[in-house]
Scaffold this motif. Structure first.
Motif, PDB file in Angstrom:
ATOM      1  N   PHE A  41       0.853  -1.189   0.000  1.00  0.00           N
ATOM      2  CA  PHE A  41       0.000   0.000   0.000  1.00  0.00           C
ATOM      3  C   PHE A  41       0.884   1.232   0.000  1.00  0.00           C
ATOM      4  CE2 PHE A  41       1.207  -0.105   4.334  1.00  0.00           C
ATOM      5  CZ  PHE A  41       0.815   1.065   4.978  1.00  0.00           C
ATOM      6  N   LEU A  42       0.250   2.404  -0.028  1.00  0.00           N
ATOM      7  CA  LEU A  42       1.002   3.662  -0.057  1.00  0.00           C
ATOM      8  C   LEU A  42       0.781   4.438   1.238  1.00  0.00           C
ATOM      9  CD1 LEU A  42       0.225   4.856  -3.705  1.00  0.00           C
ATOM     10  CD2 LEU A  42       2.254   3.621  -2.889  1.00  0.00           C
ATOM     11  N   LEU A  43       1.882   4.856   1.844  1.00  0.00           N
ATOM     12  CA  LEU A  43       1.794   5.665   3.065  1.00  0.00           C
ATOM     13  C   LEU A  43       1.484   7.130   2.772  1.00  0.00           C
ATOM     14  CD1 LEU A  43       4.770   4.331   5.217  1.00  0.00           C
ATOM     15  CD2 LEU A  43       2.361   4.375   5.895  1.00  0.00           C
ATOM     16  N   LEU A  93       4.992   4.083  -6.007  1.00  0.00           N
ATOM     17  CA  LEU A  93       3.707   3.845  -6.654  1.00  0.00           C
ATOM     18  C   LEU A  93       3.751   2.666  -7.627  1.00  0.00           C
ATOM     19  CD1 LEU A  93       0.778   4.624  -7.234  1.00  0.00           C
ATOM     20  CD2 LEU A  93       1.628   6.348  -8.858  1.00  0.00           C
ATOM     21  N   LEU A  94       4.692   2.682  -8.561  1.00  0.00           N
ATOM     22  CA  LEU A  94       4.741   1.619  -9.558  1.00  0.00           C
ATOM     23  C   LEU A  94       5.034   0.276  -8.908  1.00  0.00           C
ATOM     24  CD1 LEU A  94       4.607   0.730 -12.483  1.00  0.00           C
ATOM     25  CD2 LEU A  94       7.039   1.300 -12.714  1.00  0.00           C
ATOM     26  N   GLY A  95       5.955   0.269  -7.965  1.00  0.00           N
ATOM     27  CA  GLY A  95       6.265  -0.975  -7.278  1.00  0.00           C
ATOM     28  C   GLY A  95       5.049  -1.578  -6.601  1.00  0.00           C
ATOM     29  N   ALA A  96       4.247  -0.728  -5.950  1.00  0.00           N
ATOM     30  CA  ALA A  96       3.046  -1.221  -5.270  1.00  0.00           C
ATOM     31  C   ALA A  96       2.049  -1.790  -6.266  1.00  0.00           C
ATOM     32  CB  ALA A  96       2.412  -0.098  -4.461  1.00  0.00           C
ATOM     33  N   ARG A  97       1.883  -1.113  -7.394  1.00  0.00           N
ATOM     34  CA  ARG A  97       0.950  -1.608  -8.407  1.00  0.00           C
ATOM     35  C   ARG A  97       1.407  -2.948  -8.967  1.00  0.00           C
ATOM     36  NH1 ARG A  97       0.088   4.155 -11.643  1.00  0.00           N
ATOM     37  NH2 ARG A  97      -1.518   5.026 -10.250  1.00  0.00           N
ATOM     38  N   VAL A  98       2.691  -3.068  -9.234  1.00  0.00           N
ATOM     39  CA  VAL A  98       3.212  -4.332  -9.759  1.00  0.00           C
ATOM     40  C   VAL A  98       3.062  -5.441  -8.718  1.00  0.00           C
ATOM     41  CG1 VAL A  98       5.284  -5.540 -10.520  1.00  0.00           C
ATOM     42  CG2 VAL A  98       4.793  -3.238 -11.384  1.00  0.00           C
ATOM     43  N   LEU A 147       3.914  -4.638 -16.605  1.00  0.00           N
ATOM     44  CA  LEU A 147       3.859  -3.191 -16.419  1.00  0.00           C
ATOM     45  C   LEU A 147       2.592  -2.612 -17.032  1.00  0.00           C
ATOM     46  CD1 LEU A 147       7.600  -2.308 -17.095  1.00  0.00           C
ATOM     47  CD2 LEU A 147       6.393  -2.113 -14.908  1.00  0.00           C
ATOM     48  N   SER A 148       2.182  -3.150 -18.151  1.00  0.00           N
ATOM     49  CA  SER A 148       0.954  -2.687 -18.779  1.00  0.00           C
ATOM     50  C   SER A 148      -0.245  -2.936 -17.868  1.00  0.00           C
ATOM     51  CB  SER A 148       0.750  -3.391 -20.121  1.00  0.00           C
ATOM     52  OG  SER A 148      -0.467  -2.983 -20.729  1.00  0.00           O
ATOM     53  N   GLU A 149      -0.292  -4.105 -17.265  1.00  0.00           N
ATOM     54  CA  GLU A 149      -1.389  -4.406 -16.339  1.00  0.00           C
ATOM     55  C   GLU A 149      -1.298  -3.558 -15.076  1.00  0.00           C
ATOM     56  OE1 GLU A 149      -3.423  -8.245 -14.062  1.00  0.00           O
ATOM     57  OE2 GLU A 149      -1.821  -8.551 -15.536  1.00  0.00           O
ATOM     58  N   ALA A 150      -0.078  -3.284 -14.635  1.00  0.00           N
ATOM     59  CA  ALA A 150       0.112  -2.507 -13.408  1.00  0.00           C
ATOM     60  C   ALA A 150      -0.415  -1.086 -13.532  1.00  0.00           C
ATOM     61  CB  ALA A 150       1.585  -2.498 -13.026  1.00  0.00           C
ATOM     62  N   VAL A 151      -0.341  -0.505 -14.726  1.00  0.00           N
ATOM     63  CA  VAL A 151      -0.798   0.881 -14.902  1.00  0.00           C
ATOM     64  C   VAL A 151      -2.205   0.935 -15.494  1.00  0.00           C
ATOM     65  CG1 VAL A 151       1.551   1.758 -15.127  1.00  0.00           C
ATOM     66  CG2 VAL A 151       0.289   1.088 -17.185  1.00  0.00           C
ATOM     67  N   SER A 152      -2.878  -0.198 -15.533  1.00  0.00           N
ATOM     68  CA  SER A 152      -4.249  -0.227 -16.033  1.00  0.00           C
ATOM     69  C   SER A 152      -5.207   0.363 -14.998  1.00  0.00           C
ATOM     70  CB  SER A 152      -4.667  -1.659 -16.357  1.00  0.00           C
ATOM     71  OG  SER A 152      -4.759  -2.435 -15.172  1.00  0.00           O
ATOM     72  N   ARG A 158      -7.741  -0.569  -7.662  1.00  0.00           N
ATOM     73  CA  ARG A 158      -7.524  -1.548  -6.593  1.00  0.00           C
ATOM     74  C   ARG A 158      -6.569  -1.006  -5.544  1.00  0.00           C
ATOM     75  NH1 ARG A 158      -4.956  -7.551  -7.642  1.00  0.00           N
ATOM     76  NH2 ARG A 158      -5.111  -8.345  -5.498  1.00  0.00           N
ATOM     77  N   LEU A 159      -5.489  -0.368  -5.975  1.00  0.00           N
ATOM     78  CA  LEU A 159      -4.536   0.183  -5.015  1.00  0.00           C
ATOM     79  C   LEU A 159      -5.164   1.307  -4.203  1.00  0.00           C
ATOM     80  CD1 LEU A 159      -1.672   0.108  -3.879  1.00  0.00           C
ATOM     81  CD2 LEU A 159      -0.990   1.729  -5.666  1.00  0.00           C
ATOM     82  N   ARG A 160      -5.970   2.140  -4.839  1.00  0.00           N
ATOM     83  CA  ARG A 160      -6.657   3.201  -4.093  1.00  0.00           C
ATOM     84  C   ARG A 160      -7.572   2.615  -3.027  1.00  0.00           C
ATOM     85  NH1 ARG A 160      -7.040   5.821  -9.204  1.00  0.00           N
ATOM     86  NH2 ARG A 160      -9.206   5.122  -9.468  1.00  0.00           N
TER      87      ARG A 160
END
Length: 210
Positions: A41-43, A93-98, A147-152, A158-160
């Motif tokens: 998650f993001l702090l 951010l990108l790491g969390a999405r991946v 990466l394409s799926e991570a930035v979809s 989902r991350l939000r």
């Protein structure tokens, strides 16, 4: 066979103490007979809600100096590499999405450890797409597809929602460990206590007459 208790491991890739926990939690949990649920998650939004625009280790210099020295000591004790990354905190951010993509496919723990190692062990900038792509390729994955799926949009949403869940459950820092009965343990130094609690809780439930 009784089902293993589960402990949730909430972590942010920008978190120094999450690094220490991520590098040792699997072995500790396996020894204790506990399963793990990896929760990236993001702090940032949580800090923003407190009026902070950066890490408290930057806001309070004395606390920051202590943290870096403590991290150096603990990394040496655990025999894991340490290199202070620049900038700090890094964009996670990108790491969390991946990691979310990987959580559905079984490679999130390996990916997580490698990201932390590149950041706090080798001093690489995990905010750079090329660094994340290198890690994915090293895992034998199709980096471009992941990466394409991570930035979809679905992954972003989902991350939000995971961030909203963290706030709703009272998570205020990382690493945070939450047992099945809702007990929260904050910090790398509470890992063993969280695992002990999860095991003890299983024993108490087994002793309660039906």
């Amino acid at each position: 066979m009784a089902q293993r208790p589960i402990v949730e491991f909430w972590y942010d890739f920008a978190s120094t103490y999450s690094y220490l926990t991520a590098m040792r939690i699997e072995r500790a949990a396996d020894t204790a007979g506990i399963g793990l649920l990896w929760r990236p998650f993001l702090l940032g939004p949580i800090f923003a809600a407190q009026g902070w625009t950066t890490s408290p280790f930057n806001i309070f210099p004395g606390k920051g100096r202590y943290m870096w020295r403590d991290l150096e000591r603990e990394a040496a004790r655990l025999r894991i590499p340490f290199c202070r990354p620049k900038p700090f905190p890094q964009n996670s951010l990108l790491g969390a999405r991946v990691a979310l993509v990987g959580s559905d496919r079984g490679w999130a723990p390996r990916f997580t450890r490698l990201v932390f190692t590149e950041e706090f062990g080798n001093g690489r900038d995990i905010g750079e797409t090329a660094v994340i792509a290198d890690i994915l390729s090293g895992l034998g994955l199709d980096a471009a597809a992941v990466l394409s799926e991570a930035v979809s949009d679905p992954t972003k949403l989902r991350l939000r929602r995971i961030g909203e869940e963290a706030q709703a459950r009272g998570v205020f820092g990382a690493p945070t460990l939450i047992t099945e009965d809702g007990e929260m343990f904050w910090g790398n130094d509470r890992l063993e206590r969280a695992l002990d609690w999860a095991t003890d809780d299983r024993t108490r439930r087994a002793d309660v007459p039906v």
